[in-house]
Design an enzyme around this catalytic site. Sequence first.
Site, PDB file in Angstrom:
ATOM      1  N   ASP A  87       0.846  -1.179   0.000  1.00 14.82           N
ATOM      2  CA  ASP A  87       0.000   0.000   0.000  1.00 14.82           C
ATOM      3  C   ASP A  87       0.892   1.243   0.000  1.00 14.82           C
ATOM      4  OD1 ASP A  87      -3.153   0.617   0.880  1.00 14.82           O
ATOM      5  OD2 ASP A  87      -1.740   2.223   1.314  1.00 14.82           O
ATOM      6  N   GLU A 123      -4.854   2.363  -4.117  1.00 12.40           N
ATOM      7  CA  GLU A 123      -3.385   2.392  -4.111  1.00 12.40           C
ATOM      8  C   GLU A 123      -2.817   1.130  -3.480  1.00 12.40           C
ATOM      9  OE1 GLU A 123      -4.741   4.507  -0.314  1.00 12.40           O
ATOM     10  OE2 GLU A 123      -5.397   4.373  -2.386  1.00 12.40           O
TER      11      GLU A 123
END
Length: 428
Positions: free
Chosen positions: A291, A334
């Site tokens: 992430d 993301e």
Amino acid sequence: MTNSLLLIAEAILYFSLMVMLFRLRGRIGIGVFMCALGVMHFLETYLASVFYVALPFGMLSPGSTVMFSGKLAMLLLLYIKEDATTVRQPIYGLLLGNALMIGLVLLLRLHELAPLPDGRVPDIGFVDQMGWLMVWGTTLLFVDAILMILLYERLGRKLRGSPLARVAIALCCVLTFDQLGFFTALHFVTGAPLEVLVGGWIAKMAASLIFSVMLFAYLRWFEKDEASAPRGLADIFQALTYRERYEALVEHVGRDGLTGLLHRGRFESDGEQAVAASLRTGRPLSLVLIDVDHFKSINDRFGHAEGDRVLRSMAMLLVGLADAGDRVFRIGGEEFAILCRGPHSLARLLGENIRQAMKDLPTADGVLLSVSGGVATVDGSTRSLSDLFELADRQLYAAKSGGRDRMVGDGALHVVERMGSRPAKTGR
């Protein structure tokens, strides 16, 4: 030197005239191109059997080196811009036409001939020889076309970004096969020496490169529209077209539109299969979740266009660092996942390599990026992908809670257990 220059000039002339007819197919019809392609079949075969020139590396025939190599290049162009159902038309036409020719010659033998005033009579033996060579050559062309299409498709998986290499390799491989096949018949029918095999092969490799460069240039500068849609299934060429289009569609719909990585749906289906295979065979399988830290601030400061550029750059980085057998997915805004076919130590090393490489990823105003990650490996307690994902997800949260910019594997779960369940992603 003169022979070499003449052969190059013949190749350029052949290619130029044929692509001109192909380019005009929308106005004058594709049939004009196909007739021009097929009408020279007799000349190709005749020259390949009797017309040879000498070069330093051996003997070769322009009929085989220039005309037949050019014909294969034209069939590949026809496949690229149309489809395999269109490619079959000139090939089937040649096959049936040659068979008809042989049948007519057999009947012509039954005629009682009337000699011409000068005493000349037809050389039926020559027609026999040429007829069988033409049938054999067309049969090889049928096989060549199938092999060329299959090879061109396969190369597309590895060389999609290198169309010139894709075309050149396909032509070189198929022309090598064809040279061996046609020389075998030529040797038995006409007694062609070994120099014809060697010289012809070298010349065909050179012709492959020349035609590939010209074909690449033509496609790049003159043919930019999409290929037409395939039709139904009836024979091998239609099946090839259908399979290629189907595989391309499956590949497209299974990918994230922004990054080109496999998407969340593919992660769930492929991941479930991979975990099941690992449990069944005992082969190691690890999951790396990654992430981007504080990604929301990138969108807020520089806009979503910059955020999208960062995600695309990161996708390229992940694909470059992952092994060939690994699968890379974008599973959230993301958030990325990598199914790694390796033990826990290799997955941790991959995660660390990604974490370090992110620091060199260029961004607007030189902002340094960092990522956090969690690593989990299939073991005796794993029953499904959800188990593996839950463990890796908890490790990822531990990395976020521990200060970000780190990879966490087994051994950090006490952090999660003390802090309770994982909060929402907002603010990471």
